[in-house]
Design a protein around this motif. Structure first.
Motif, PDB file in Angstrom:
ATOM      1  N   LYS A  53      -5.031  58.683  33.503  1.00 27.31           N
ATOM      2  CA  LYS A  53      -5.759  57.879  32.484  1.00 27.31           C
ATOM      3  C   LYS A  53      -6.309  56.638  33.101  1.00 27.31           C
ATOM      4  O   LYS A  53      -7.409  56.616  32.546  1.00 27.31           O
ATOM      5  CB  LYS A  53      -5.301  58.661  31.309  1.00 27.31           C
ATOM      6  CG  LYS A  53      -5.159  59.779  31.127  1.00 27.31           C
ATOM      7  CD  LYS A  53      -4.245  60.010  30.170  1.00 27.31           C
ATOM      8  CE  LYS A  53      -4.229  62.163  29.874  1.00 27.31           C
ATOM      9  NZ  LYS A  53      -3.569  62.271  28.245  1.00 27.31           N
ATOM     10  N   ASN A  63     -10.533  56.028  33.968  1.00 28.87           N
ATOM     11  CA  ASN A  63     -11.497  54.716  33.123  1.00 28.87           C
ATOM     12  C   ASN A  63     -11.263  53.888  33.594  1.00 28.87           C
ATOM     13  O   ASN A  63     -12.834  53.685  33.640  1.00 28.87           O
ATOM     14  CB  ASN A  63     -10.418  54.426  32.616  1.00 28.87           C
ATOM     15  CG  ASN A  63      -9.784  55.262  31.084  1.00 28.87           C
ATOM     16  OD1 ASN A  63     -11.167  56.014  30.492  1.00 28.87           O
ATOM     17  ND2 ASN A  63      -8.923  54.784  29.679  1.00 28.87           N
ATOM     18  N   GLU A 102      -9.613  64.015  37.993  1.00 33.48           N
ATOM     19  CA  GLU A 102     -10.061  64.815  36.879  1.00 33.48           C
ATOM     20  C   GLU A 102      -9.518  66.471  37.124  1.00 33.48           C
ATOM     21  O   GLU A 102      -9.110  67.174  36.255  1.00 33.48           O
ATOM     22  CB  GLU A 102     -10.883  64.809  36.402  1.00 33.48           C
ATOM     23  CG  GLU A 102     -11.307  63.154  35.482  1.00 33.48           C
ATOM     24  CD  GLU A 102     -13.280  63.989  35.257  1.00 33.48           C
ATOM     25  OE1 GLU A 102     -14.051  64.643  35.343  1.00 33.48           O
ATOM     26  OE2 GLU A 102     -13.422  62.428  34.529  1.00 33.48           O
ATOM     27  N   GLU A 142       1.039  60.225  34.024  1.00 36.12           N
ATOM     28  CA  GLU A 142      -0.097  60.787  33.237  1.00 36.12           C
ATOM     29  C   GLU A 142      -0.969  59.703  32.330  1.00 36.12           C
ATOM     30  O   GLU A 142      -2.249  59.804  32.621  1.00 36.12           O
ATOM     31  CB  GLU A 142       0.158  61.626  32.293  1.00 36.12           C
ATOM     32  CG  GLU A 142       0.091  63.301  32.869  1.00 36.12           C
ATOM     33  CD  GLU A 142      -1.330  63.408  33.021  1.00 36.12           C
ATOM     34  OE1 GLU A 142      -2.182  64.097  32.080  1.00 36.12           O
ATOM     35  OE2 GLU A 142      -1.271  63.923  33.929  1.00 36.12           O
ATOM     36  N   ARG A 175      -2.937  67.286  37.938  1.00 35.06           N
ATOM     37  CA  ARG A 175      -2.406  67.288  36.110  1.00 35.06           C
ATOM     38  C   ARG A 175      -0.657  66.456  36.612  1.00 35.06           C
ATOM     39  O   ARG A 175      -0.473  67.239  37.244  1.00 35.06           O
ATOM     40  CB  ARG A 175      -2.167  68.262  35.666  1.00 35.06           C
ATOM     41  CG  ARG A 175      -3.407  68.339  34.471  1.00 35.06           C
ATOM     42  CD  ARG A 175      -3.778  69.859  34.223  1.00 35.06           C
ATOM     43  NE  ARG A 175      -2.055  69.934  33.222  1.00 35.06           N
ATOM     44  CZ  ARG A 175      -2.104  71.448  32.747  1.00 35.06           C
ATOM     45  NH1 ARG A 175      -2.831  71.974  33.191  1.00 35.06           N
ATOM     46  NH2 ARG A 175      -1.452  71.862  32.008  1.00 35.06           N
TER      47      ARG A 175
END
Length: 285
Positions: free
Chosen positions: A277, A281, A258, A273, A261
């Motif tokens: 993610k 998840n 988190e 990216e 980037r």
């Protein structure tokens, strides 16, 4: 079966069309016991790297000599659990795929784009991928850029021992310095902040970001990243047991995922990216 003696063709288009193939390649890479020198020679023989030229005609040979030096260093000193030749290979492969993705960016980067990497830029970035952790002892920075500066000192010393004229040596040393310093994890927020406003970043910043993204890419993968977190935990066990205990937990992995980037248009063309993610998840499930 340990995938030794890879040919250059084994490194062509390794990402393929699926995340599972992407993961498998990095998993296979972790078992590859081929010396780093031979591995880099094979990589440089691929069509992508073979086509690259530079105003520094010895740059490819310098890449090979640094890989050979790391083989020698780890033959006489313990190889860290994470910052080892497996990591260096992963960073080199990540850099290769990011640079190749430059051709897939839409709309295409024009010749004046800050993000467009020339052949010379690309070879400099490969050299940085090879030697950004030169001499890493598996410890953590006690102050900003501690290990990165030690690597630069060792790079400078080694450059003085190989066959390259002094002007080219100084040029390479001054060129790679800001990129290697940028790989200090604590510098990441500062680097990212440069890209939060249009026209507030330079071509050099873009090169730094591509090196940092290459450094982080494998750890971002859902399965491979978890394994690498465990290896980093092993590496830190003696010098920082508290950080070692944290980095391998779901909470520690989520914090990492988190707080990074992927900014470059090259990484977006690869979908890194999206992969980040997916990994977030996965941890939250």
């Amino acid at each position: 079966m340990v995938p030794n003696d890879k040919s250059a063709s084994d490194y062509e288009n390794f990402i393929g069309k699926s995340l599972s193939h992407f993961e498998k390649t990095f998993a296979d890479l972790s078992l590859d016991k081929q010396p780093f020198e031979a591995w880099i020679k094979n990589l440089l023989e691929t069509a992508f790297w073979a086509s690259k030229t530079s105003h520094l005609p010895t740059i490819k040979d310098i890449c090979i000599q640094f890989a050979k030096a790391q083989d020698l260093a780890f033959s006489v000193n313990p190889e860290p659990k994470y910052h080892n030749r497996g990591h260096f290979k992963e960073v080199c492969l990540s850099m290769t795929e990011l640079l190749k993705a430059q051709n897939d960016i839409s709309p295409p980067l024009d010749n004046l784009s800050t993000w467009k990497m020339s052949d010379h830029d690309s070879l400099i970035l490969l050299l940085c991928a090879i030697c950004h952790d030169f001499g890493h002892d598996g410890s953590m920075n006690k102050y900003p850029f501690e290990l990165e500066k030690k690597s630069l000192e060792m790079i400078d010393a080694f450059m003085g021992q190989i066959s390259i004229d002094s002007s080219n040596r100084k040029n390479i040393q001054s060129t790679v310095e800001p990129f290697i310093l940028a790989t200090d994890p604590r510098f990441f927020p500062t680097l990212v902040s440069k890209f939060d406003m249009a026209d507030s970043f330079s071509h050099s910043d873009c090169m730094s970001m591509l090196l940092v993204e290459s450094d982080l890419l494998a750890s971002t993968l859902p399965a491979r990243g978890k394994i690498l977190g465990e290896r980093l935990s092993e590496e830190w066990q003696l010098t920082n047991p508290e950080a070692a205990a944290s980095v391998k937990t779901d909470k520690g992995r989520l914090y990492f995922l988190e707080h990074i980037r992927f900014i470059s248009p090259q990484s977006h063309a690869l979908g890194i990216e999206v992969i980040r993610k997916i990994s977030i998840n996965q941890v939250n499930e």
